[in-house]
Design an enzyme around this catalytic site. Structure first.
Site, PDB file in Angstrom:
ATOM      1  N   GLY A 164     -36.751  11.924  -9.998  1.00 47.93           N
ATOM      2  CA  GLY A 164     -35.509  11.187  -9.853  1.00 47.93           C
ATOM      3  C   GLY A 164     -34.569  11.755  -8.809  1.00 47.93           C
ATOM      4  N   LYS A 237     -34.677   3.908  -7.038  1.00 47.21           N
ATOM      5  CA  LYS A 237     -35.055   2.599  -6.512  1.00 47.21           C
ATOM      6  C   LYS A 237     -34.066   1.519  -6.946  1.00 47.21           C
ATOM      7  CE  LYS A 237     -39.765   4.247  -7.014  1.00 47.21           C
ATOM      8  NZ  LYS A 237     -40.934   4.267  -7.907  1.00 47.21           N
ATOM      9  N   ARG A 292     -46.879   7.328 -16.314  1.00 44.81           N
ATOM     10  CA  ARG A 292     -46.276   6.429 -17.297  1.00 44.81           C
ATOM     11  C   ARG A 292     -46.213   5.028 -16.714  1.00 44.81           C
ATOM     12  NH1 ARG A 292     -41.619   5.741 -14.510  1.00 44.81           N
ATOM     13  NH2 ARG A 292     -40.740   7.562 -13.471  1.00 44.81           N
ATOM     14  N   ARG A 338     -32.898  -4.413  -9.541  1.00 47.71           N
ATOM     15  CA  ARG A 338     -32.335  -3.700 -10.686  1.00 47.71           C
ATOM     16  C   ARG A 338     -30.821  -3.859 -10.679  1.00 47.71           C
ATOM     17  NH1 ARG A 338     -35.387   2.160 -11.255  1.00 47.71           N
ATOM     18  NH2 ARG A 338     -37.419   1.563 -10.411  1.00 47.71           N
TER      19      ARG A 338
END
Length: 461
Positions: A164, A237, A292, A338
């Site tokens: 991150g 992102k 993941r 997002r």
């Protein structure tokens, strides 16, 4: 197949997993923090358990509490979603010790791929291109400086356990390296409990291209095409699309083969993502593997027609992949935006608060993954994601036009958010041409904010 699956997450991804479980006729069991008592994933659950107070460390990261609920509720599997415990090797180990299936890779694989220096060495052994840099961890800032002097600036300091964007610093001049190394290491210790660092050559203005892979317990591995995730802020992102306009069919095949080779080298099982940077000359380099399901998995679902969460559950239950590589075809174009509760005009400051009124867009080729509803209060304790808006269309231009329309339909009366900024990005010539790199937002933010402000003034006139 599993009978009961505990969902060790919250918000839209918890709801997404609930839906997949119900369609597989699996009983989903939900856990929640005290702050999430009114959350949609709790309201729609038939069985839900509070596992602690608001702070994530006391609830969603509380392994003992989650495993206690899983055992008491007679769950035979746990799906961790993304974030929280999804890439925690100790939690995967604890699930195995308790006889509960972890819907993801083993703890050993998470450890191997979560340590970026070790993952880099593994990729080199597998013949996957890696960015020039240290062969392992660098012990001191002085050692890092000597290596940087030999490979040339700019360089990137990265935490081996990082993610991150944390524990990461760009270094452009030799005199910056030692203080930035210590700064990055301190941040890594605070965030991840590890001060192990490594160093690599910084590829300036690359595209960020990631490949979705799926692997079953029988050793079969397939790749489901790429996602272009180049539009980012602070390494987070904002907008993803598939396929990438930057890839020729030949380059796509080459990168896909490298992604499969990477997964096989790691003896990988379940869903994962191989992330690459692509330089302006068409050279690509492995940067990391996410062990993941990804936030942006819906764009891959749209272009492949494959339910990735359903496939995750099937694989964890011991079933083979439902598709062969030859059966995977990318159709049309998908884009995800997002929408976050943050204020782009004020350094993206988080903006939790009450949703007074919410209207979600719809129509042909539109999907909205969200945990919001009118009257819900977005808590300040977790990620600022409000909703994922995803569209599909036969062509990229049609998908862009559809996403513009979707953002125009979205109404959120409540916390400030980044929807207007996303809307402006979709009109920027570089985005329309498909030439954006990871430097796009830094280079264009002021212009985009001016466009957004001008649009607001025009709307008020």
């Amino acid at each position: 197949m599993f009978k009961r699956v505990l969902i060790a997450n919250r918000g839209e991804i918890a709801l997404r997993i609930q839906r997949a479980c119900r369609e597989l006729e699996i009983e989903p069991v939900v856990v929640y923090s005290a702050a999430d008592a009114e959350a949609i994933h709790v309201q729609l659950a038939e069985e839900a358990y509070c596992i602690g107070p608001a702070r994530a460390a006391d609830s969603y990261l509380n392994m003992d509490a989650i495993l206690t609920v899983a055992k008491a509720a007679h769950c035979d599997a746990i799906h961790p979603g993304y974030g929280f415990l999804s890439e925690n090797d100790q939690f995967a180990d604890a699930c195995a010790e308790a006889g509960i299936a972890f819907i993801g890779p083993s703890g050993d694989v998470i450890r191997a791929m979560g340590n970026k220096a070790a993952a880099r060495r593994l990729m080199q052994q597998a013949g996957v291109p890696v960015v020039p840099g240290s062969d392992g961890a660098v012990a001191t800032a002085e050692e890092a400086k000597a290596l940087a002097d030999s490979i040339g600036y700019p360089v990137l300091i990265k935490a081996s356990a990082g993610g991150g964007g944390r524990g990461m610093r760009r270094v452009f001049e030799p005199d910056q390296l030692i203080p930035l190394f210590e700064e990055a290491r301190s941040e890594s210790v605070a965030c991840f409990g590890s001060g192990e660092m490594y160093l690599e050559k910084l590829i300036l203005n690359p595209k960020h291209i990631e490949f979705q892979i799926m692997a079953d317990k029988m050793g079969h591995v397939i790749q489901l095409g790429e996602r272009d995730c180049s539009i980012q802020r602070r390494n987070q992102k904002m907008l993803e699309e598939s396929p990438s306009r930057a890839l020729t069919p030949e380059l796509r095949e080459k990168m896909g083969a490298a992604a499969v080779a990477a997964a096989k080298a790691a003896h990988y099982e379940n869903a994962g993502t191989i992330e690459f940077v692509l330089d302006p000359d068409g050279n690509f380099y492995f940067i990391e593997m996410n062990t993941r399901i990804q936030v942006e998995h819906p764009v891959t679902e749209f272009v492949t027609g494959m339910d990735l969460v359903r496939e995750q559950i099937r694989i964890a239950a011991g079933l083979p992949l439902s598709h062969t590589q030859e059966e995977i075809t990318l159709r049309g174009h998908a884009i995800e935006c997002r929408v976050n509760a943050e204020d782009p005009a004020h350094n993206f400051q988080p903006c939790p608060g009450k949703i007074n009124f919410l209207h979600l867009p719809g129509g042909c080729g539109v999907r909205v993954d969200t945990g919001l509803y009118s009257g819900y209060t977005l808590p300040p304790y977790y990620d600022s994601l409000m909703a994922k808006l995803v569209v599909w269309a036969p062509t990229r231009l049609e998908a862009i036009r559809r996403m513009r329309r979707v953002l125009e339909e979205l109404v959120v009366d409540g916390p400030a958010n980044n929807a207007d900024l996303l809307h402006q990005i979709l009109y920027h010539p570089d985005f329309v041409r498909g030439t954006c790199t990871t430097a796009f937002l830094d280079e264009n933010l002021d212009t985009l904010l001016k466009w957004s402000s001008a649009g607001d003034e025009e709307a008020k006139a």
